[in-house]
Write a protein that holds these residues in place. Structure first.
Motif, PDB file in Angstrom:
ATOM      1  N   UNK A   1     -48.637  32.611  40.516  1.00  0.00           N
ATOM      2  CA  UNK A   1     -47.547  33.577  40.370  1.00  0.00           C
ATOM      3  C   UNK A   1     -47.694  34.696  41.399  1.00  0.00           C
ATOM      4  N   UNK A   2     -48.919  35.152  41.586  1.00  0.00           N
ATOM      5  CA  UNK A   2     -49.189  36.233  42.535  1.00  0.00           C
ATOM      6  C   UNK A   2     -48.821  35.804  43.956  1.00  0.00           C
ATOM      7  N   UNK A   3     -49.219  34.593  44.327  1.00  0.00           N
ATOM      8  CA  UNK A   3     -48.941  34.156  45.688  1.00  0.00           C
ATOM      9  C   UNK A   3     -47.459  33.831  45.856  1.00  0.00           C
ATOM     10  N   UNK A   4     -46.804  33.379  44.764  1.00  0.00           N
ATOM     11  CA  UNK A   4     -45.347  33.172  44.793  1.00  0.00           C
ATOM     12  C   UNK A   4     -44.621  34.483  45.022  1.00  0.00           C
ATOM     13  N   UNK A   5     -45.053  35.523  44.303  1.00  0.00           N
ATOM     14  CA  UNK A   5     -44.407  36.825  44.447  1.00  0.00           C
ATOM     15  C   UNK A   5     -44.636  37.382  45.844  1.00  0.00           C
ATOM     16  N   UNK A   6     -45.803  37.106  46.390  1.00  0.00           N
ATOM     17  CA  UNK A   6     -46.093  37.632  47.722  1.00  0.00           C
ATOM     18  C   UNK A   6     -45.221  36.950  48.781  1.00  0.00           C
ATOM     19  N   UNK A   7     -44.934  35.650  48.583  1.00  0.00           N
ATOM     20  CA  UNK A   7     -44.158  34.928  49.583  1.00  0.00           C
ATOM     21  C   UNK A   7     -42.666  35.046  49.380  1.00  0.00           C
ATOM     22  N   UNK A   8     -42.197  35.079  48.116  1.00  0.00           N
ATOM     23  CA  UNK A   8     -40.766  34.993  47.837  1.00  0.00           C
ATOM     24  C   UNK A   8     -40.186  36.261  47.227  1.00  0.00           C
ATOM     25  N   UNK A   9     -41.024  37.212  46.866  1.00  0.00           N
ATOM     26  CA  UNK A   9     -40.596  38.455  46.209  1.00  0.00           C
ATOM     27  C   UNK A   9     -39.855  38.194  44.904  1.00  0.00           C
TER      28      UNK A   9
ATOM     29  N   UNK B   1     -58.508  29.729  42.086  1.00  0.00           N
ATOM     30  CA  UNK B   1     -57.911  31.058  41.988  1.00  0.00           C
ATOM     31  C   UNK B   1     -58.184  31.860  43.249  1.00  0.00           C
ATOM     32  N   UNK B   2     -59.400  31.756  43.769  1.00  0.00           N
ATOM     33  CA  UNK B   2     -59.725  32.507  44.994  1.00  0.00           C
ATOM     34  C   UNK B   2     -58.890  32.003  46.163  1.00  0.00           C
ATOM     35  N   UNK B   3     -58.804  30.664  46.297  1.00  0.00           N
ATOM     36  CA  UNK B   3     -58.059  30.101  47.429  1.00  0.00           C
ATOM     37  C   UNK B   3     -56.579  30.458  47.338  1.00  0.00           C
ATOM     38  N   UNK B   4     -56.006  30.396  46.098  1.00  0.00           N
ATOM     39  CA  UNK B   4     -54.575  30.639  45.957  1.00  0.00           C
ATOM     40  C   UNK B   4     -54.225  32.103  46.148  1.00  0.00           C
ATOM     41  N   UNK B   5     -55.064  32.990  45.651  1.00  0.00           N
ATOM     42  CA  UNK B   5     -54.677  34.398  45.617  1.00  0.00           C
ATOM     43  C   UNK B   5     -55.070  35.153  46.869  1.00  0.00           C
ATOM     44  N   UNK B   6     -55.892  34.563  47.716  1.00  0.00           N
ATOM     45  CA  UNK B   6     -56.326  35.347  48.877  1.00  0.00           C
ATOM     46  C   UNK B   6     -55.205  35.397  49.920  1.00  0.00           C
ATOM     47  N   UNK B   7     -55.210  36.465  50.668  1.00  0.00           N
ATOM     48  CA  UNK B   7     -54.207  36.631  51.709  1.00  0.00           C
ATOM     49  C   UNK B   7     -54.583  35.750  52.899  1.00  0.00           C
ATOM     50  N   UNK B   8     -53.612  34.991  53.389  1.00  0.00           N
ATOM     51  CA  UNK B   8     -53.931  34.080  54.478  1.00  0.00           C
ATOM     52  C   UNK B   8     -54.027  34.833  55.793  1.00  0.00           C
ATOM     53  N   UNK B   9     -55.117  34.599  56.522  1.00  0.00           N
ATOM     54  CA  UNK B   9     -55.247  35.186  57.848  1.00  0.00           C
ATOM     55  C   UNK B   9     -54.890  34.113  58.870  1.00  0.00           C
TER      56      UNK B   9
END
Lengths: 102, 168
Positions: free
Chosen positions: A82-90, B159-167
């Motif tokens: 969910x966090x990464x979805x929100x970061x990419x798609x708002x 969780x670490x892989x999904x939530x980390x900011x991609x560089x």
């Protein structure tokens, strides 16, 4: 010994499972859908503890421990998604996410 | 009408009511609070089933750890505003609700058709104590217990892989 019949627990658990599945199918917010999945997992846990009690076997409660571990793992991974979805798609609304829809 | 049945009725009504609250309220934070009430009601139901350890773990893991994580993410994403949370009722949702009700009717129909006779009638009076659960977990079910640690490891890495900011 058992003053409450097993069927009461099973029907209560079925009702909670039903509410959870309605939530998963009817809501759009990814976090609420996630919470509804937790509801459904808990309904199954209630069934397992009920059977464990009424058949005098601990295997059901061990199974509940496993389900709880999987639920904790699912919480970590699901919320990271969910966090990464929100970061990419708002957005956290699942009908606005159609990247994999044909 | 004995005390146990009264307790079951109160806790069951509380569990169903708070479960409806989870799917009915608009704000995610209210849904999360409703879910905490639901978990505590379920812990009470485990107590009526003599599963003391399960009740304690239910409160610690679900109402404690998992819900703190959920509330943390809701706060982090700042999902508070009411206008943005307006839900549109579509035909897809109608089909979903109908299917769920059919599934629930099928489950309840099946349960009421089957008569469970308990062979463990008074078999294990302390079946839910910490001692009994610990013995079962570390003696009879030690390999599944070890396998679960792999699930947790995979979840941590995921969780670490999904939530980390991609560089880049």
């Amino acid at each position: 010994m058992h003053s409450i019949p097993l069927n009461y627990y099973l029907i209560l658990s079925a009702v909670i499972f039903l509410i959870g599945s309605i939530g998963v199918l009817a809501r759009r917010n990814a976090i609420i859908i996630f919470m509804c999945i937790e509801l459904m997992l808990n309904a199954v846990n209630l069934t397992l503890v009920g059977f464990s009690r009424f058949f005098g076997d601990q295997a059901g409660q061990i199974m509940v421990l496993m389900v709880m571990t999987v639920a904790a793992a699912e919480a970590a991974v699901g919320l990271a998604i969910v966090l990464s979805l929100f970061r990419n798609k708002q957005t956290v609304y699942l009908d606005e996410v159609n990247l994999m829809k044909w | 009408m004995n005390l146990e049945l009264v307790l079951f009725t109160i806790l069951g009504a509380l569990a169903i009511g708070s479960a409806i609250g989870v799917i009915a309220v608009r704000s995610p934070i209210s849904a999360a609070m409703s879910l905490v009430v639901h978990f505590i009601a379920l812990a009470g139901l485990y107590l009526t089933l003599n599963a003391m350890f399960m009740a304690a773990i239910q409160v610690l893991v679900y109402a404690g750890a998992i819900m703190v994580l959920v509330v943390f993410v809701i706060m982090l994403l700042n999902l508070g505003s009411e206008e943005k949370l307006r839900e549109r009722f579509t035909s897809r949702q109608g089909v979903g609700i109908t299917m769920s009700i059919l599934l629930g009717a099928a489950i309840v129909f099946t349960i009421t058709r089957v008569a469970f006779n308990a062979p463990g009638e008074g078999g294990l009076p302390s079946g839910g104590s910490v001692q009994a659960i610990g013995k079962a977990l570390f003696v009879d079910y030690v390999y599944p217990f070890e396998m679960v640690s792999l699930i947790l490891l995979a979840a941590v890495v995921g969780a670490v892989v999904l939530a980390k900011r991609h560089v880049e």
